[in-house]
Enzyme design. Structure first.
Site, PDB file in Angstrom:
ATOM      1  N   TYR A   1      24.570  39.139  26.296  1.00 61.26           N
ATOM      2  CA  TYR A   1      25.488  38.054  26.614  1.00 61.26           C
ATOM      3  C   TYR A   1      25.494  36.994  25.508  1.00 61.26           C
ATOM      4  O   TYR A   1      24.500  36.287  25.294  1.00 61.26           O
ATOM      5  CB  TYR A   1      25.115  37.399  27.944  1.00 61.26           C
TER       6      TYR A   1
ATOM      7  N   HIS B   1      19.992  48.052  30.574  1.00 62.12           N
ATOM      8  CA  HIS B   1      21.350  47.577  30.861  1.00 62.12           C
ATOM      9  C   HIS B   1      22.332  48.731  31.055  1.00 62.12           C
ATOM     10  O   HIS B   1      23.256  48.640  31.862  1.00 62.12           O
ATOM     11  CB  HIS B   1      21.805  46.680  29.707  1.00 62.12           C
TER      12      HIS B   1
ATOM     13  N   SER C   1      29.242  41.211  39.758  1.00 59.04           N
ATOM     14  CA  SER C   1      30.691  41.066  39.990  1.00 59.04           C
ATOM     15  C   SER C   1      31.055  41.278  41.455  1.00 59.04           C
ATOM     16  O   SER C   1      31.978  42.024  41.775  1.00 59.04           O
ATOM     17  CB  SER C   1      31.481  42.029  39.102  1.00 59.04           C
TER      18      SER C   1
ATOM     19  N   LEU D   1      32.610  39.408  43.297  1.00 53.17           N
ATOM     20  CA  LEU D   1      33.946  38.861  43.543  1.00 53.17           C
ATOM     21  C   LEU D   1      34.966  39.519  42.623  1.00 53.17           C
ATOM     22  O   LEU D   1      36.037  38.968  42.363  1.00 53.17           O
ATOM     23  CB  LEU D   1      33.946  37.340  43.339  1.00 53.17           C
TER      24      LEU D   1
ATOM     25  N   ARG E   1      34.963  40.153  39.375  1.00 55.33           N
ATOM     26  CA  ARG E   1      35.216  39.395  38.147  1.00 55.33           C
ATOM     27  C   ARG E   1      36.184  38.238  38.396  1.00 55.33           C
ATOM     28  O   ARG E   1      37.026  37.923  37.557  1.00 55.33           O
ATOM     29  CB  ARG E   1      35.724  40.327  37.040  1.00 55.33           C
ATOM     30  N   GLY E   2      36.073  37.630  39.577  1.00 54.20           N
ATOM     31  CA  GLY E   2      36.900  36.496  39.956  1.00 54.20           C
ATOM     32  C   GLY E   2      38.212  36.877  40.613  1.00 54.20           C
ATOM     33  O   GLY E   2      38.880  36.031  41.215  1.00 54.20           O
ATOM     34  N   PHE E   3      38.576  38.152  40.557  1.00 56.81           N
ATOM     35  CA  PHE E   3      39.870  38.587  41.078  1.00 56.81           C
ATOM     36  C   PHE E   3      39.984  38.361  42.580  1.00 56.81           C
ATOM     37  O   PHE E   3      40.986  37.835  43.076  1.00 56.81           O
ATOM     38  CB  PHE E   3      40.091  40.066  40.753  1.00 56.81           C
TER      39      PHE E   3
ATOM     40  N   ALA F   1      38.387  36.302  44.356  1.00 56.93           N
ATOM     41  CA  ALA F   1      38.286  34.879  44.697  1.00 56.93           C
ATOM     42  C   ALA F   1      39.612  34.162  44.476  1.00 56.93           C
ATOM     43  O   ALA F   1      39.719  32.959  44.721  1.00 56.93           O
ATOM     44  CB  ALA F   1      37.193  34.216  43.865  1.00 56.93           C
ATOM     45  N   GLY F   2      40.619  34.898  43.998  1.00 60.38           N
ATOM     46  CA  GLY F   2      41.925  34.302  43.753  1.00 60.38           C
ATOM     47  C   GLY F   2      42.028  33.589  42.427  1.00 60.38           C
ATOM     48  O   GLY F   2      42.926  32.759  42.227  1.00 60.38           O
TER      49      GLY F   2
END
Length: 337
Positions: free
Chosen positions: A59, A125, A204, A206, A208-210, A212-213
């Site tokens: 990262y 990883h 992930s 959520l 990758r945020g998808f 969560a809107g």
């Protein structure tokens, strides 16, 4: 005063039932926060009761470990620290090397960046198919014996690989993408974890945020890691947004947010699942942690399942190159880039 959250077990460690994935504080997604904001998020998480922080050598090519090191290490005794090797910077680029020599080198670099002499949970990883998993795990077993790491984890690997690794040294955790729209772990890995008493860390959770809107019909910028993922591209993007809309209706009716519904769903799957949503927002962090105070009915989770069947989500989850490094089982008919 630091809050106390519900807890779950990962190997010898007792951690908050929701951890913090630190990646997007310095890597992959845009917009990226300023360092001061990233530090505030980490410290707020600790004060809010999060006791499980997940980073990796990959990262930001070490920048994320440096962030965690300078921000949290003065309170080292208050949390469980996880990081990862095998995927790391090689000659200025993302590289994959599961050889014992590379693992030892990356571990030493991680310890230096994290400003510690001990990482509690250290993952492979990804699976490097050029190196037998037994050799990679053997290198980590020696690191355990040397006191440099406390427990061994795997990431995005299959049930068969988990069994091979576990035969060399007990595996404490399997980390894999897991959310209503990515359910590959249900093919075999979750059952294998239950069988071998291995915790399952859901990254992930959520999507990758998808879910969560956080992604609209315009998608994400070309510089964002998600832009290359088929599910975030037309025509899949539009199809998947219809699923998010249906999820939002369920959440509204239940009196929670879509993000909270997804996290509650993941926590309800098995009692050894620990989701690690990432965020750059303190408000979203608090929203995520508030999930732990909710009491949602099983029929609501069944309704989520009905929306996100294996076949309902449109598009592959990874590009062809990224999928080549994934060892997790695929489901029959899954679209692959």
């Amino acid at each position: 005063m630091t809050k106390a959250l519900p807890v779950r077990k990962i190997g010898p460690y007792t951690v908050s039932a929701i951890g913090l994935g630190c990646m997007n504080l310095s890597h992959a997604y845009l917009p990226r926060p300023e360092p001061e904001q990233a530090e505030r998020v980490l410290l707020h998480a600790l004060e809010a009761g999060v006791t499980f922080f997940d980073t990796a050598a990959l990262y930001g090519f070490g920048a994320n470990e440096e962030l965690v090191g300078r921000t949290l290490m003065h309170r080292r005794a208050e949390f469980t620290l996880a990081s990862k090797c095998v995927l790391a910077e090689i000659d200025g680029k993302r590289g994959l090397d599961g050889s014992p020599a590379a693992i030892s080198r990356v571990l030493e670099d991680s310890l230096r960046r994290l400003k510690t002499d001990h990482i509690d949970l250290y993952y492979l990883h990804r699976l490097d198919v050029k190196v037998p998993i037994e050799e990679s795990v053997g290198a980590l077993a020696r690191a355990v014996e040397a006191g440099k790491i406390g427990a061994i984890g795997l990431s995005e690997m299959s049930a068969a690989t988990l069994r091979r690794a576990h035969a060399v040294h007990p595996i404490a955790a399997m980390q894999t993408e897991y959310s209503p729209w990515t359910r590959n772990a249900e093919v075999a890995v979750l059952d294998a974890c239950a069988e071998m008493d291995v915790a399952f860390v859901a990254f992930s959770p959520l999507a990758r945020g998808f879910l969560a809107g956080n992604v609209g019909p315009e998608g994400v910028s070309k510089e964002d890691l998600r832009h290359a993922m088929p599910r975030f591209q037309p025509p899949h993007l539009e199809a998947n947004l219809t699923l998010v809309a249906r999820l939002g209706v369920l959440a509204n009716e239940a009196g929670c947010t879509a993000a909270q519904l997804c996290l509650a769903w993941s926590l309800a799957r098995r009692d050894f699942v620990v989701p690690i949503p990432g965020t750059t927002s303190i408000a979203h962090l608090d929203e995520n942690l508030a999930t732990l105070s909710l009491n949602l009915p099983d029929d609501l989770f069944a309704a989520v399942d009905a929306i996100f069947t294996f076949e309902a989500v449109s598009g592959a989850r990874y590009t062809r190159d990224a999928q080549a490094q994934i060892d997790t089982e695929t489901w029959v008919g899954e679209p692959l880039a």
